[in-house]
Design a protein around this motif. Structure first.
Motif, PDB file in Angstrom:
ATOM      1  N   UNK A  33      20.622  63.031  44.199  1.00 30.17           N
ATOM      2  CA  UNK A  33      21.911  62.455  43.818  1.00 30.17           C
ATOM      3  C   UNK A  33      23.043  63.047  44.652  1.00 30.17           C
ATOM      4  N   UNK A  34      22.996  64.369  44.901  1.00 24.24           N
ATOM      5  CA  UNK A  34      24.032  65.003  45.691  1.00 24.24           C
ATOM      6  C   UNK A  34      24.039  64.555  47.134  1.00 24.24           C
ATOM      7  N   UNK A  35      22.873  64.156  47.653  1.00 25.51           N
ATOM      8  CA  UNK A  35      22.796  63.730  49.052  1.00 25.51           C
ATOM      9  C   UNK A  35      23.258  62.287  49.233  1.00 25.51           C
ATOM     10  N   UNK A  36      22.881  61.392  48.324  1.00 27.38           N
ATOM     11  CA  UNK A  36      23.144  59.966  48.522  1.00 27.38           C
ATOM     12  C   UNK A  36      24.492  59.534  47.961  1.00 27.38           C
ATOM     13  N   UNK A  37      25.146  60.352  47.131  1.00 28.46           N
ATOM     14  CA  UNK A  37      26.409  59.941  46.524  1.00 28.46           C
ATOM     15  C   UNK A  37      27.535  59.890  47.561  1.00 28.46           C
ATOM     16  N   UNK A  38      28.402  58.901  47.427  1.00 29.61           N
ATOM     17  CA  UNK A  38      29.539  58.756  48.333  1.00 29.61           C
ATOM     18  C   UNK A  38      30.531  59.888  48.103  1.00 29.61           C
ATOM     19  N   UNK A  39      30.994  60.581  49.174  1.00 27.53           N
ATOM     20  CA  UNK A  39      31.947  61.680  48.991  1.00 27.53           C
ATOM     21  C   UNK A  39      33.271  61.179  48.415  1.00 27.53           C
ATOM     22  N   UNK A  40      33.856  61.955  47.523  1.00 26.15           N
ATOM     23  CA  UNK A  40      35.164  61.643  46.958  1.00 26.15           C
ATOM     24  C   UNK A  40      36.100  62.823  47.197  1.00 26.15           C
ATOM     25  N   UNK A  41      37.385  62.500  47.328  1.00 28.51           N
ATOM     26  CA  UNK A  41      38.403  63.508  47.617  1.00 28.51           C
ATOM     27  C   UNK A  41      39.420  63.527  46.481  1.00 28.51           C
ATOM     28  N   UNK A  42      40.012  64.709  46.295  1.00 32.79           N
ATOM     29  CA  UNK A  42      41.045  64.879  45.271  1.00 32.79           C
ATOM     30  C   UNK A  42      42.276  65.501  45.899  1.00 32.79           C
ATOM     31  N   UNK A  43      43.436  65.004  45.485  1.00 34.60           N
ATOM     32  CA  UNK A  43      44.705  65.550  45.955  1.00 34.60           C
ATOM     33  C   UNK A  43      45.654  65.669  44.770  1.00 34.60           C
ATOM     34  N   UNK A  44      46.398  66.786  44.710  1.00 35.13           N
ATOM     35  CA  UNK A  44      47.312  67.028  43.595  1.00 35.13           C
ATOM     36  C   UNK A  44      48.744  67.185  44.091  1.00 35.13           C
ATOM     37  N   UNK A  45      49.648  66.539  43.385  1.00 35.79           N
ATOM     38  CA  UNK A  45      51.081  66.720  43.590  1.00 35.79           C
ATOM     39  C   UNK A  45      51.694  67.160  42.268  1.00 35.79           C
ATOM     40  N   UNK A  46      52.787  67.936  42.338  1.00 37.89           N
ATOM     41  CA  UNK A  46      53.378  68.496  41.125  1.00 37.89           C
ATOM     42  C   UNK A  46      54.842  68.087  41.022  1.00 37.89           C
ATOM     43  N   UNK A  47      55.222  67.641  39.814  1.00 39.28           N
ATOM     44  CA  UNK A  47      56.596  67.255  39.513  1.00 39.28           C
ATOM     45  C   UNK A  47      57.129  68.208  38.453  1.00 39.28           C
ATOM     46  N   UNK A  48      58.340  68.746  38.674  1.00 35.14           N
ATOM     47  CA  UNK A  48      58.952  69.665  37.732  1.00 35.14           C
ATOM     48  C   UNK A  48      60.176  69.010  37.110  1.00 35.14           C
ATOM     49  N   UNK A  49      60.376  69.205  35.825  1.00 38.33           N
ATOM     50  CA  UNK A  49      61.522  68.670  35.101  1.00 38.33           C
ATOM     51  C   UNK A  49      62.511  69.796  34.816  1.00 38.33           C
ATOM     52  N   UNK A  50      63.785  69.502  34.959  1.00 43.65           N
ATOM     53  CA  UNK A  50      64.837  70.490  34.766  1.00 43.65           C
ATOM     54  C   UNK A  50      65.838  69.955  33.754  1.00 43.65           C
TER      55      UNK A  50
END
Length: 720
Positions: A33-50
């Motif tokens: 499963x680890x070999x044949x699965x399509x790679x996925x990427x993650x990206x995080x952005x952060x928003x701060x409230x004031x």
């Protein structure tokens, strides 16, 4: 292990072959499963409230609100316009913290650059949306940290997939081994015992009575006693049926049932007892095989001969003209030097469905002597729940008495979970807190007696109390007295307020929040609502009205599926009626121009008042704040009853946070029997599942919304 290498190898293969094969297959499946699965990427952005000066909690509150609209509505539309398409927006999630005004926006996709662009577009759209409403909310937002293009995929990770597959295979193989798959069936203990009983009856000429009630030829087993077989005369004509309650006593003057003059002997290590001159059951190595015998084993004979004595020289138990004591509570000191009894401890285990109803006076008296008792341990609540949801034969009501007075009690039910026999509290998931009752004046000895009594109850591997308050009797006294393993696992979060007047509570809120709440209090007072409490005689009608309002206010939204079922209505009516009569609940009704517009049920424990359920007309929300309305009567109730806490019970909804409540995390208490692989697997699975839930809340908040939708669909089916 003795024998040739080939026989040793054959034995290992026969015992562990299936486990090894399934583990290897699981690891192989994970690796593939680890070999044949399509790679996925993650990206995080952060928003701060004031927030503006003087509003320290406003930013945190609005962070919770804005986190819910990231993936839909105007924010998603603005992000799609900036990206040129909606590709990747469906995989965006937002995570917030209850103590920080920061929103984490996570995008997932199959292209690294596109994933980062999606996270940044959503973060900018959210910041613009929040800033545009600064005049109304007095809160602004900005991008704290933009997303960067991920250098490596977040999944799959072949080593991790391999390990997960191997662990899954190991779990499946272990369960298969426990259930006997792949092994020839051996003679079961029950079969051996039945044969032993038949042989004993034939040899002695008497009927054999076992200690399991209402089930002849069934062994009542415990941690220290394998079985007790007592020869008794044949039943007389007209004799009643055997008692449904199983009892034993630690007092020499209050023995359990045995024939007059009988002499019972305890085997080495407490493995078994027998009537002198009669048959007995002996435990073989490992406790897996037993036999009917009027003789002793070779090792015991040789040891006795070496000591110059026969097996009949073993010290017998105490004689008594009425019988002998069975399974004494050894942890409770019952006598002074010289053997004179000081007090009589006794234990009763009841399994009949009428048991709870019959002990109402005793239970209510003990409830008043237990400072940690919550409203969900009241007699009315438990009895009503059992009549509605209980199943015949599953009740395990454990009662510990000192000199005839109830000093400890546990209302449990036996369930089958994950191939394991589990004791769970009566009250189920409808109870926000589960616990046992222990007399405060005898806390430690009563808890030890209760722990010993539970250990002697047969047929279970794990005692599971899913929701106990911090400092509960089960989480402190019972776990401290338990001789085996125990685990404390974090459970639900409850929010609590000190029992004070509403004006005093509002005075401690931050400036802007204080002004807002005071304005809402004035709106309620100007509206002129007529508030009254319901009497016990009106409870059935009032609960029906409450549930109707509760259903209307949740119309079109996800509601607790059990709250719309007929069984819940029956339970709540019966429980509320008796709890109001006993002073353990109050039901408030709010009328406007003679029409019922809101209703609220508050339950009362020893040291807390909890807001259990409310309902309100949807149109009322446009005129007053419902939370402020409910607290204006529930807080004074807690003050009148002398309670220290007003609990909002389980759940950390954003509307509760503006009141600056204290967090109280429930604990899941697990008591595990020693020497039981199934109990170990169950406890391990519970802890692993909790860890997975906490991880999913942080990383995959969308799963909870999906779960709620599935529950709502099930609630809309048969049984509503």
């Amino acid at each position: 292990m003795s024998g040739t290498p080939s026989t040793i190898l054959a034995g290992l293969v026969r015992r562990f072959g299936l486990l090894v094969v399934v583990t290897v297959l699981g690891a192989a499946a994970g690796g593939v499963y680890g070999v044949v699965r399509t790679p996925t990427y993650r990206a995080q952005a952060y928003v701060v409230l004031t927030a503006e000066p003087g509003e320290p909690f406003a930013a945190v509150n609005f962070a919770q609100a804005y986190g819910r609209i990231v993936t839909n509505g105007p924010v998603a539309e603005a992000a799609a316009t900036a990206l040129g398409s909606r590709d990747g927006l469906s995989a965006v999630t937002a995570t917030t913290s209850p103590d920080a005004p920061v929103i984490e926006i996570t995008a997932t996709g199959t292209e690294a650059k596109r994933t980062a662009d999606v996270a940044n577009a959503v973060a900018k759209a959210l910041a613009d949306y929040a800033t545009a409403r600064k005049a109304e909310t007095r809160v602004s937002a900005s991008v704290l940290a933009p997303a960067v293009t991920p250098a490596a995929p977040s999944s799959p990770k072949p080593p991790l997939e391999l390990a997960v597959g191997a662990a899954a295979g190991l779990l499946v193989g272990g369960l298969a081994a426990l259930t006997g798959v792949g092994r020839a069936r051996r003679r079961t203990v029950a079969t051996a015992v039945a044969t032993a009983v038949a042989t004993a009856e034939q040899d002695s000429g008497h009927d054999i009575v076992t200690m399991a009630p209402a089930r002849p030829r069934t062994v009542w087993a415990s941690a220290s006693v394998a079985t007790a077989l007592v020869p008794v005369p044949p039943p007389q004509a007209g004799a009643g049926p055997p008692p449904k309650a199983l009892a034993w006593s630690a007092a020499p003057t209050e023995p359990a049932v045995a024939p007059p003059g009988a002499r019972l002997e305890r085997r080495a290590g407490g493995a078994g007892r027998r009537a002198a001159g009669g048959p007995s059951l002996e435990r073989r190595a490992g406790g897996a095989r037993r036999r009917a015998a009027g003789r002793t084993g070779p090792r015991r004979r040789h040891a006795a001969a070496a000591a110059g004595r026969t097996t009949e020289d073993r010290r017998p138990c105490r004689r008594h003209p009425q019988g002998v004591a069975v399974n004494p509570l050894s942890t409770v000191d019952n006598a002074v030097p010289g053997g004179r009894p000081v007090s009589a401890w006794s234990v009763e285990v009841r399994r009949d469905d009428a048991a709870l109803a019959e002990i109402r006076p005793e239970w209510t008296d003990l409830f008043g002597r237990c400072a940690t008792a919550t409203p969900f341990q009241t007699h009315a609540w438990l009895t009503s729940w059992w009549r509605t949801y209980g199943r015949p034969g599953r009740l395990r009501l454990v009662l510990v008495r000192l000199d005839g007075r109830l000093v400890a009690a546990a209302a449990l039910q036996r369930q089958r979970r994950w191939l394991c026999s589990v004791l769970t509290p009566v009250g189920g998931d409808l109870s926000d807190f589960g616990d046992v009752l222990v007399d405060d004046a005898l806390a430690e000895p009563a808890a030890r007696a209760l722990a010993d009594a539970l250990a002697h109850v047969s047929g279970w591997q794990v005692l599971d109390l899913p929701e106990t308050r911090p400092g509960s009797a089960a989480g402190t006294l019972l776990t401290g007295a338990w001789r085996g393993r125990h685990h404390l696992v974090t459970a639900s979060l409850c929010l609590e307020l000190p029992a004070r007047g509403l004006d005093d509570l509002v005075a401690d809120l931050p400036g802007h929040t204080r002004k807002t709440v005071r304005r809402r209090v004035n709106q309620i007072r100007k509206l002129g609502l007529d508030v009254r409490t319901v009497t016990a005689e009106e409870a059935d009608r009032a609960v029906g009205d409450l549930l109707a309002l509760h259903t209307r206010q949740w119309q079109g939204r996800q509601v607790n599926p059990e709250h719309v079922r007929a069984g819940f209505a029956r339970h709540l009516r019966a429980a509320t009626r008796e709890m109001i009569r006993d002073g353990q609940a109050e039901l408030f009704e709010y009328r406007l121009d003679g029409q019922l517009v809101a209703s609220s049920l508050a339950v009362v424990g020893q040291d807390l008042v909890g807001g259990y359920l409310y309902g309100a007309e949807p149109s009322l929300r446009d005129r007053v704040d419902i939370t402020t309305l409910l607290l204006s009567d529930t807080l004074p109730l807690a003050v009148r009853r002398g309670c220290a806490t007003m609990s909002m019970l389980r759940g950390a909804e954003p509307y509760k946070l503006r009141w600056r409540p204290a967090e109280s995390v429930n604990q899941r208490v697990l008591l595990v029997r020693g020497g039981s692989p199934r109990a170990w697997l169950y406890a391990t699975a519970v802890r692993a599942r909790r860890a997975a839930v906490l991880l999913a809340k942080r990383r995959l908040p969308g799963l909870r919304a999906l779960r709620d939708r599935l529950r709502w669909r099930r609630a809309s089916g048969p049984g509503r």
